[in-house]
Scaffold this active site. Sequence first.
Site, PDB file in Angstrom:
ATOM      1  N   GLY A 192     -10.770 -76.990 -29.311  1.00 41.89           N
ATOM      2  CA  GLY A 192      -9.600 -78.195 -29.060  1.00 41.89           C
ATOM      3  C   GLY A 192      -8.182 -76.819 -28.215  1.00 41.89           C
ATOM      4  N   VAL A 244      -0.095 -60.215 -27.026  1.00 38.32           N
ATOM      5  CA  VAL A 244       0.455 -58.938 -25.851  1.00 38.32           C
ATOM      6  C   VAL A 244       1.245 -58.087 -26.118  1.00 38.32           C
ATOM      7  CG1 VAL A 244       0.729 -58.956 -23.638  1.00 38.32           C
ATOM      8  CG2 VAL A 244      -1.463 -60.547 -24.658  1.00 38.32           C
ATOM      9  N   ARG A 270     -15.730 -75.729 -25.122  1.00 43.82           N
ATOM     10  CA  ARG A 270     -16.973 -75.276 -26.445  1.00 43.82           C
ATOM     11  C   ARG A 270     -17.820 -75.239 -25.947  1.00 43.82           C
ATOM     12  NH1 ARG A 270     -13.615 -77.902 -29.927  1.00 43.82           N
ATOM     13  NH2 ARG A 270     -12.422 -79.877 -29.613  1.00 43.82           N
ATOM     14  N   ASP A 297     -12.399 -74.149 -36.350  1.00 46.25           N
ATOM     15  CA  ASP A 297     -13.437 -73.707 -37.222  1.00 46.25           C
ATOM     16  C   ASP A 297     -14.841 -72.800 -36.834  1.00 46.25           C
ATOM     17  OD1 ASP A 297     -14.651 -73.665 -39.923  1.00 46.25           O
ATOM     18  OD2 ASP A 297     -16.403 -74.790 -38.899  1.00 46.25           O
ATOM     19  N   THR A 349      -5.326 -74.734 -34.161  1.00 41.65           N
ATOM     20  CA  THR A 349      -5.975 -76.427 -33.715  1.00 41.65           C
ATOM     21  C   THR A 349      -4.793 -77.020 -34.785  1.00 41.65           C
ATOM     22  OG1 THR A 349      -7.720 -77.879 -34.878  1.00 41.65           O
ATOM     23  CG2 THR A 349      -7.646 -75.790 -36.085  1.00 41.65           C
ATOM     24  N   ASP A 409      -5.364 -79.575 -36.068  1.00 45.65           N
ATOM     25  CA  ASP A 409      -5.760 -80.415 -37.009  1.00 45.65           C
ATOM     26  C   ASP A 409      -5.707 -80.375 -38.109  1.00 45.65           C
ATOM     27  OD1 ASP A 409      -7.693 -81.876 -35.460  1.00 45.65           O
ATOM     28  OD2 ASP A 409      -9.191 -80.712 -35.524  1.00 45.65           O
ATOM     29  N   ASP A 436      -7.114 -77.864 -40.296  1.00 44.00           N
ATOM     30  CA  ASP A 436      -8.301 -77.991 -41.379  1.00 44.00           C
ATOM     31  C   ASP A 436      -8.910 -76.927 -41.272  1.00 44.00           C
ATOM     32  OD1 ASP A 436      -9.701 -77.371 -38.464  1.00 44.00           O
ATOM     33  OD2 ASP A 436     -10.825 -79.293 -38.655  1.00 44.00           O
ATOM     34  N   ARG A 448       6.723 -98.820 -34.043  1.00 40.03           N
ATOM     35  CA  ARG A 448       7.368 -99.693 -35.457  1.00 40.03           C
ATOM     36  C   ARG A 448       8.184-100.774 -34.498  1.00 40.03           C
ATOM     37  NH1 ARG A 448       8.134 -99.640 -40.391  1.00 40.03           N
ATOM     38  NH2 ARG A 448       7.192 -98.042 -41.390  1.00 40.03           N
ATOM     39  N   MET A 461      -6.107 -87.983 -34.802  1.00 39.42           N
ATOM     40  CA  MET A 461      -6.995 -86.892 -34.522  1.00 39.42           C
ATOM     41  C   MET A 461      -6.936 -86.204 -35.924  1.00 39.42           C
ATOM     42  SD  MET A 461      -7.150 -84.671 -30.572  1.00 39.42           S
ATOM     43  CE  MET A 461      -8.109 -85.536 -29.864  1.00 39.42           C
ATOM     44  N   ARG A 517     -10.246 -84.923 -37.275  1.00 37.64           N
ATOM     45  CA  ARG A 517     -11.746 -84.672 -37.233  1.00 37.64           C
ATOM     46  C   ARG A 517     -11.995 -85.309 -38.884  1.00 37.64           C
ATOM     47  NH1 ARG A 517     -14.602 -80.352 -33.755  1.00 37.64           N
ATOM     48  NH2 ARG A 517     -12.890 -79.222 -34.823  1.00 37.64           N
ATOM     49  N   GLY A 561       6.751 -93.670 -42.471  1.00 36.09           N
ATOM     50  CA  GLY A 561       7.534 -94.776 -43.151  1.00 36.09           C
ATOM     51  C   GLY A 561       6.110 -95.667 -42.898  1.00 36.09           C
ATOM     52  N   GLU A 589       2.388 -98.147 -44.092  1.00 41.56           N
ATOM     53  CA  GLU A 589       2.500 -98.334 -44.957  1.00 41.56           C
ATOM     54  C   GLU A 589       1.450 -98.416 -46.042  1.00 41.56           C
ATOM     55  OE1 GLU A 589       4.056 -99.618 -42.695  1.00 41.56           O
ATOM     56  OE2 GLU A 589       5.694-101.630 -44.054  1.00 41.56           O
ATOM     57  N   GLU A 648      -9.210 -90.189 -37.272  1.00 40.35           N
ATOM     58  CA  GLU A 648     -10.146 -90.885 -36.504  1.00 40.35           C
ATOM     59  C   GLU A 648     -11.447 -90.834 -36.756  1.00 40.35           C
ATOM     60  OE1 GLU A 648     -11.045 -87.893 -32.799  1.00 40.35           O
ATOM     61  OE2 GLU A 648     -10.783 -85.885 -34.058  1.00 40.35           O
TER      62      GLU A 648
HETATM   63  O1  F6P Z   1     -10.109 -79.718 -32.806  1.00 38.10           O
HETATM   64  C1  F6P Z   1      -9.324 -80.163 -32.417  1.00 38.10           C
HETATM   65  C2  F6P Z   1      -9.498 -82.288 -31.662  1.00 38.10           C
HETATM   66  O2  F6P Z   1      -8.318 -82.519 -31.114  1.00 38.10           O
HETATM   67  C3  F6P Z   1     -10.027 -82.949 -33.129  1.00 38.10           C
HETATM   68  O3  F6P Z   1      -9.200 -83.493 -33.736  1.00 38.10           O
HETATM   69  C4  F6P Z   1     -11.233 -83.826 -32.307  1.00 38.10           C
HETATM   70  O4  F6P Z   1     -11.710 -84.733 -32.982  1.00 38.10           O
HETATM   71  C5  F6P Z   1     -11.324 -83.296 -31.244  1.00 38.10           C
HETATM   72  O5  F6P Z   1     -10.694 -81.774 -30.885  1.00 38.10           O
HETATM   73  C6  F6P Z   1     -11.862 -83.360 -29.337  1.00 38.10           C
HETATM   74  O6  F6P Z   1     -12.347 -82.540 -29.159  1.00 38.10           O
HETATM   75  P1  F6P Z   1     -12.824 -82.555 -27.485  1.00 38.10           P
HETATM   76  O7  F6P Z   1     -12.104 -82.186 -26.514  1.00 38.10           O
HETATM   77  O8  F6P Z   1     -14.118 -81.934 -27.596  1.00 38.10           O
HETATM   78  O9  F6P Z   1     -12.453 -84.263 -27.295  1.00 38.10           O
END
Ligand code: F6P
Length: 316
Positions: free
Chosen positions: A10, A23, A71, A102, A124, A126, A128, A153, A168, A170, A184, A186, A221
């Site tokens: 992504g 570069v 991908r 990853d 990324t 995320d 993550d 809001r 997003m 994951r 903010g 809740e 998500e």
């Molecule tokens: O890894 C980044 C991400 O944006 C995730 O948060 C999300 O679940 C996923 O890519 C969506 O990927 P795709 O572009 O394959 O729909």
Amino acid sequence: MKIGVLTSGGDAPGMNAAIRAVVRTGDFYGHEVYGIKDGYRGLVDNDMVLLDHKSVSGMLSRGGTFLGTTRLPEFLQLETRKKAAKNLKDRGIEALITIGGDGTYRGAMDLSQLGVKCIGLPGTIDNDIAGTDYTIGFATAVETIVDAIDKLRDTSSSHQRVSIIEVMGRRCGDLAVHAGICGGAEFIITPENPVNKETMIKTIKHYKDEGRRHAIIVVTEKIFNVHELADEISNLSGFSSRATVLGYIQRGGSPCPDDRILASRMGEYAIELINDGIYGVCVGVRDNRMVYLPFANIVNQFRPKSQLYSLVKKVS
Ligand code: F6P
């Protein structure tokens, strides 16, 4: 030395800034840097272009990745990776810098086993990736989400609604927890911080009885069907509720200053590692210092739970 650079998985704001730093630092040391198109697809199809100082002009502020990204599930197959390694060898490209998440790291780790000298940069939204405090693109995505929460809001308060905002991430709740605190919210619901739905709806009903005008729920998500959750809240809490899925808007836009700095530092550091003969590692930032760790220590690992969760209960 000839060095390849690619972006994969992504896209994330700041990927272009990282390519630019690779570069320009490469150029500074007299290396030749080749941009590989559309991630591992370009390696396999031999789709690469020589980049120089001028080709990355104007890239610092541009969102997305000008090299393109994909991908590529076929890259899990050894034959596909052998083709990629051969293409690099035939061109005399000895080292490869891969920018992504990853899945990108796993591809680079497997390619390292075929003799390609790989360095990974965490790109990324995320956040993550283990071994780094922040990934390239995360800070910009948090800004985008906070902007959306602020807007939602306004309308939630006007209409006395509960707004559910799906973000997003994951398997990682960092986007939700950072943006939820800034906005903010809740309730902040993430893989690391699940909630009991019934208890949450009871609390929302209590808010209504107290006379509150709105509430914000930020959720990672893949945890709930947020539209069904909005219907349940509308039926049971006394508030009407609406869900907004922010989706791909979170991945776009010009990188914020923090992402430009992080991407520039990481791109420069990757070249320094190559100069020092260090490969098979991915770059991270820990306590504001550049660090590196072997791919094997990072791939498939979870990040430790964010310390921000201790704030969530107290300030929301
Ligand atoms: O890894 C980044 C991400 O944006 C995730 O948060 C999300 O679940 C996923 O890519 C969506 O990927 P795709 O572009 O394959 O729909």
